[in-house]
Design an enzyme around this catalytic site. Structure first.
Site, PDB file in Angstrom:
ATOM      1  N   THR A 107       0.843  -1.192   0.000  1.00 30.08           N
ATOM      2  CA  THR A 107       0.000   0.000   0.000  1.00 30.08           C
ATOM      3  C   THR A 107       0.879   1.243   0.000  1.00 30.08           C
ATOM      4  OG1 THR A 107      -1.720  -1.155   1.257  1.00 30.08           O
ATOM      5  CG2 THR A 107      -1.818   1.250   1.223  1.00 30.08           C
ATOM      6  N   MET A 180      -8.966   1.879  -4.350  1.00 27.17           N
ATOM      7  CA  MET A 180      -9.903   1.003  -3.645  1.00 27.17           C
ATOM      8  C   MET A 180      -9.323   0.573  -2.298  1.00 27.17           C
ATOM      9  SD  MET A 180     -12.902  -0.522  -3.855  1.00 27.17           S
ATOM     10  CE  MET A 180     -13.387  -0.930  -5.544  1.00 27.17           C
ATOM     11  N   LYS A 181      -8.041   0.253  -2.277  1.00 25.01           N
ATOM     12  CA  LYS A 181      -7.409  -0.153  -1.026  1.00 25.01           C
ATOM     13  C   LYS A 181      -7.410   1.000  -0.019  1.00 25.01           C
ATOM     14  CE  LYS A 181      -5.057  -2.612   1.937  1.00 25.01           C
ATOM     15  NZ  LYS A 181      -3.632  -2.928   1.766  1.00 25.01           N
ATOM     16  N   LEU A 182      -7.133   2.214  -0.489  1.00 26.41           N
ATOM     17  CA  LEU A 182      -7.133   3.369   0.407  1.00 26.41           C
ATOM     18  C   LEU A 182      -8.528   3.633   0.960  1.00 26.41           C
ATOM     19  CD1 LEU A 182      -4.793   5.823  -1.559  1.00 26.41           C
ATOM     20  CD2 LEU A 182      -4.189   4.317   0.341  1.00 26.41           C
TER      21      LEU A 182
END
Length: 293
Positions: A107, A180-182
């Site tokens: 990330t 999307m991960k954030l």
């Protein structure tokens, strides 16, 4: 995009490499090996692969990972480490070859995604941002992979991604996987912080944590965290009078929380931040700059 013969073009199964054998990378390597796709692996710490079931001895350089792989999965701590993996002495890009794909599982910030992708492109290597969730299940083929990048590159990498993941979600163009991960991380950490604030309020009033857990577990109902997201994602417009009524109730309830917190000498920053925005929370309103094109 790279040119030349790729594993997909030649009809051979793409070879996998894993860089970084911590909880995520080590689990990914084990999951790949379980599916019969034995990866070429590297870690700066000697001998780490010895304790990973089915995983071969790690190679001495990153360049050897690149030479032995068609898809290299990079699972390091941050963008600085990822940059060093790509461009350092005997780094991945020093052994770039046609068809090589680098997928970043770490990330990092979106600007860093673009920077790393540009470094790869300059060397003729394709790049995917591929943030993962479900890290504790990495070694049980339990990760969800959130991928951003061109369709053709994702499809070339997909056999490798499918072999270690529970689910692969192609979110869109480069950067959308990381976005999307954030977004998911923002929800996760904010909910954890809000739960901690709730516990602080309860204990300040003499309520035990087990009793708080019992009550919120039994009475969640329509207040479940994803309820409003489900409504807004379905395209349902909440009537203005309902928004106004809900916001009025929220202002009353949160004001009472703030008053109690002040009397108890505790801080409630999540409540303080949320209260001015509750109308937008109910309506699903997004700033124009944040709306999808």
């Amino acid at each position: 995009m790279t040119t030349g013969t790729t594993a997909s073009d030649s009809g051979t199964a793409p070879r996998a490499g894993v860089v970084g054998l911590g909880m995520i990378g080590g689990g990914v390597a084990v999951s790949l090996a379980r599916r019969g796709r034995i990866p070429t692996v590297y870690d700066v710490r000697p001998g780490i692969s010895d304790s990973l079931e089915g995983v071969p001895e790690q190679v001495p350089t990153l360049a050897e990972v690149a030479r032995g792989s068609d898809v290299v999965l990079v699972a390091v701590l941050d963008a600085d480490q990822a940059r060093a993996v790509l461009t350092g002495e005997d780094g991945l890009l020093s052994a770039a070859h046609p068809g090589l794909v680098v997928a970043l599982l770490s990330t990092v910030a979106l600007e860093e995604v673009r920077e790393l992708a540009a470094l790869c492109a300059a060397a003729g290597v394709d790049f995917l941002d591929a943030g993962v969730t479900g890290g504790t299940a990495a070694a049980q083929n339990g990760l969800t992979v959130l991928v951003g990048g061109p369709d053709d590159v994702v499809e070339r990498a997909r056999p490798v991604l499918d072999d270690f993941a529970k689910r692969v979600v192609h979110c869109g163009e480069l950067g959308t996987g990381m976005t999307m991960k954030l977004a998911r991380n923002a929800l996760t950490y904010s909910v954890w912080a809000a739960v901690r604030e709730s516990a602080l309020i309860a204990t300040a009033g003499g309520i035990s944590l087990p009793r708080l857990l019992e009550v919120v577990s039994d009475t969640d109902g329509g207040a479940a965290p994803l309820t409003l997201l489900q409504v807004h994602a379905a395209g349902i417009t909440v009537p203005e009078e309902r928004v106004a009524s809900a916001d009025l109730l929220a202002q009353k309830d949160l004001a009472a929380v703030q008053e109690f917190a002040a009397s108890a000498g505790i801080e409630v920053p999540i409540v303080d931040a949320a209260r001015p925005h509750m109308r937008a929370v109910y309506s699903g309103e997004l700033p124009s700059a944040a709306r999808p094109a």
